[in-house]
Every structure is written in C-alpha cells, then in structure tokens.
Design an enzyme around this catalytic site. Structure first.
Site, mmCIF file in Angstrom:
data_model
loop_
_atom_site.group_PDB
_atom_site.id
_atom_site.type_symbol
_atom_site.label_atom_id
_atom_site.label_comp_id
_atom_site.label_asym_id
_atom_site.label_seq_id
_atom_site.Cartn_x
_atom_site.Cartn_y
_atom_site.Cartn_z
ATOM 1 N N LYS A 158 12.537 2.825 -1.673
ATOM 2 C CA LYS A 158 12.624 1.360 -1.693
ATOM 3 C C LYS A 158 13.761 0.829 -2.577
ATOM 4 C CE LYS A 158 7.664 1.010 -0.913
ATOM 5 N NZ LYS A 158 6.358 0.720 -1.540
ATOM 6 N N VAL B 69 4.419 8.075 -3.855
ATOM 7 C CA VAL B 69 3.085 8.683 -3.756
ATOM 8 C C VAL B 69 3.091 10.154 -3.346
ATOM 9 C CG1 VAL B 69 1.580 6.686 -3.468
ATOM 10 C CG2 VAL B 69 2.749 7.642 -1.476
ATOM 11 N N TYR C 74 10.517 1.418 8.190
ATOM 12 C CA TYR C 74 9.907 1.589 6.861
ATOM 13 C C TYR C 74 9.235 2.963 6.735
ATOM 14 C CZ TYR C 74 6.530 0.842 3.057
ATOM 15 O OH TYR C 74 5.777 0.969 1.918
ATOM 16 N N TYR D 229 5.093 0.591 -10.723
ATOM 17 C CA TYR D 229 4.025 -0.331 -10.317
ATOM 18 C C TYR D 229 3.340 -0.961 -11.513
ATOM 19 C CZ TYR D 229 5.220 1.331 -5.845
ATOM 20 O OH TYR D 229 5.946 1.631 -4.750
ATOM 21 N N SER E 35 7.884 5.703 -1.950
ATOM 22 C CA SER E 35 8.378 4.445 -2.518
ATOM 23 C C SER E 35 9.724 4.565 -3.246
ATOM 24 C CB SER E 35 7.344 3.864 -3.484
ATOM 25 O OG SER E 35 6.273 3.342 -2.753
HETATM 26 O O1 DON Z 1 3.709 2.435 2.205
HETATM 27 C C1 DON Z 1 3.140 3.316 1.585
HETATM 28 O O2 DON Z 1 1.975 3.197 1.188
HETATM 29 C C2 DON Z 1 3.907 4.594 1.299
HETATM 30 N N1 DON Z 1 4.807 4.898 2.351
HETATM 31 C C3 DON Z 1 4.691 4.484 0.019
HETATM 32 C C4 DON Z 1 3.860 4.041 -1.171
HETATM 33 C C5 DON Z 1 4.288 4.598 -2.473
HETATM 34 O O3 DON Z 1 4.999 5.563 -2.576
HETATM 35 C C6 DON Z 1 3.721 3.931 -3.661
HETATM 36 N N2 DON Z 1 4.022 4.715 -4.821
HETATM 37 N N3 DON Z 1 3.650 5.004 -5.802
#
Ligand code: DON
Length: 314
Positions: free
Chosen positions: A73, A268, A198, A250, A70
């Site tokens: 993003k 993540v 993505y 978040y 994330s």
């Molecule tokens: O889309 C997803 O679930 C992962 N590629 C990224 C999510 C993420 O990193 C949320 N972070 N804390």
C-alpha cells in the site's frame, strides 16, 4: 561509532538478536482470514539489512518468500501520487490515523466527509488503487508490477496466483468497504475491477531482500541505490514516510514509534519494511502476528536492533 564500527557490530549481533526474537513467535499466529496465509511457518524469522554504501547482511529465514499484503500500500500510494498529484489523491483519502483495526468500517460512516482516514487502512488503500492510471484492471496491474520491478531491480517479481485467488474468494469485508465507498461516491471506478487490482498487489511475492531494497529507496528519498537516479519524487517519499510513522503499523503505530522509532510498514503475511533515513533499508519477516496484525517476532527484532544501535529518529 563510525559507520564501519556500526556495521561490524550489527554483523556480529544480528544472528543473536534474531535467535532471541524467534521465540517471541509463540505469542502470535499466522493470519487465517485469508485461508492461504494460514499455512505459513509460524516460527520462521528472517532479516536483511542493506546499507546506503552497498553492503548487505542477512540472517535467519531471509530467503523465505511471502506476499507483501499491506506493505504494497505504501507503493501504490506513491504510484497514485505520481499519476494524479497530491491534490487529487487527498480529495479522496485523508491524512490521519484511525485508532481502529485496519479493516474497520466504523469511521467511514461516523465522520463527514466519509472518505477513508488514510491510505494505509484497507478502505484507503482500495481507494488509492482506484486512482492508479490505466484503461483496464490488467493495465493498472501491469503498471503496479512494473513499478515494483523497477524499485526492487527484480524483473521477475510477480504476484502469487493462489494467495490472490484465496483472498478474492473470501474478501467479504473488503468488498463491503468498497461498495460502501462506491455508494458514497468516494470510489468512482468499478468495485470488482478495483478489488481485483488490489488483491493482486497485496499478493505480490517477495523475500526480505526485496523488502530491504524497497526500504532503501525510501531511505534515500526516492533515489535508486545503485545509480542515484530519481525513481520517486522526494516529496511523495516524504508523504509515504510520514504515513509509515503515523499509520504504518496500524493501531500499534504509536507504540511502535516509541519502542522502535523508525518509519515502517507491516503486512498480514508477516513482513515488515523499515528504514533508517539516509542509511539503511531493512526487511524482516515472521508470519506469526499479534492481535493488531503485526509480526510479533518481527517487531521484537526491530525493537532490539533499534535500541542497540540507537536508531530511533526521535
Ligand atoms: O486486504 C487485506 O486484508 C489484505 N490483503 C492486507 C491486509 C494487511 O496486510 C494488514 N496488515 N497488517
């Protein structure tokens, strides 16, 4: 404290702070909903700090390589803003935190219009990815990679094929979010093509030095730390930093603002990018996550540093 005294203090303390925070990792676990991320070393912890005057400090597992997830993003948002302008981007995605999990579907149906609340939750980030200019998914991915290479100064930066394939094969939730957005006419582009870009930008590989460098560009309001050249317009960096404060961690962003008080973004895979405006870019990684999806040891380390150095912007 003068800048010099601050730096000396951080240099002396960072290994001690890091050793203390490392034991916090036992309260978390690496993400496993993307199967490939589950293999990450749970007690790894690394940090890099870059200063605006060109100094670098590293500690712990700072050369451990992970995927941005994330954290990417923030930068796809910057690219979409540079491609489309503010008005077009915010027709498709909102400016408010949700208070829900990052992959939640809840509010998409609950409120009108059904646009994602912000660009950092999954639904918002998928929408933002669809706004990046390019004729084909390959061209869009190339533009994203070129942007990251320019900001990090690393021409070899690329995505991890295995993590990408692992997410693509298991992304049932993201797929459902994207199809829902398509049905609501929020997503104009093709769903699978958008998701492909993505997944690739989420799988970009980096270490703490890359994170710190990206953070320093934001800390300098979009300027290249070496040349002073504008890489991103200041206004767009201002937007990105505001989202980092309100949504970057978040639904733990409020707590993080109180305890750490710095613009930051987590992923993540365990990375956290944080910045002290005008002064430092910080990259931290610790793969064991708490139930909100943020690195447990990483958050602990940032809190320790910020308290000790009085870095909160508030
Ligand atoms: O889309 C997803 O679930 C992962 N590629 C990224 C999510 C993420 O990193 C949320 N972070 N804390």
């Amino acid at each position: 404290m003068t800048n010099e005294a601050q730096w000396q203090h951080i240099t002396a303390q960072l290994p001690l702070w890091l050793a203390k925070s490392r034991s916090e990792a036992q309260h978390g676990r690496p993400a496993s909903y993307i199967p490939e991320l589950a293999h990450a070393p749970a007690d790894a912890l690394g940090a890099v700090i870059l200063s605006a005057d060109g100094r670098k400090l590293e500690a712990g597992d700072s050369s451990y390589v992970f995927t941005l997830q994330s954290i990417s993003k923030v930068f796809t948002l910057l690219l979409a803003l540079m491609d489309q302008g503010e008005e077009r981007v915010f027709r498709k995605v909102g400016m408010e935190p949700t208070g829900d999990d990052f992959n939640s579907m809840l509010k998409l149906e609950l409120v009108e219009p059904g646009i994602p609340f912000n660009p950092l939750i999954n639904a918002g980030a998928i929408t933002v990815t669809s706004l990046i200019a390019g004729q084909t998914p390959t061209e869009r991915t190339s533009r994203v990679l070129a942007f990251f290479r320019e900001l990090t100064g690393d021409p070899a930066l690329t995505y991890n094929e295995t993590v990408y394939a692992s997410e693509k094969a298991t992304a049932h939730r993201n797929r459902s979010l994207a199809y829902f957005l398509k049905d609501n006419d929020v997503l104009d582009a093709d769903v699978e093509e958008t998701l492909d870009v993505y997944f690739k930008h989420c799988s970009i590989e980096a270490d703490c030095s890359h994170l710190a460098r990206l953070a320093l560009v934001l800390a300098l309001n979009g300027k290249d730390p070496h040349t002073g050249r504008e890489l991103v317009p200041r206004r767009y960096v201002q937007i990105a930093k505001s989202f980092m404060i309100t949504c970057g961690m978040y639904n733990a962003s409020g707590e993080f603002a109180i305890q750490v008080g710095l613009p930051a973004k987590s992923g993540v895979a365990g990375g956290i990018l944080a910045l002290v405006p005008g002064r430092y870019g910080i990259g931290v990684v610790g793969p064991a996550l708490n139930d909100k999806g943020n690195s447990v040891a990483g958050v602990h380390l940032l809190r320790t540093m910020s308290e000790a150095m009085d870095w909160s912007i508030f």
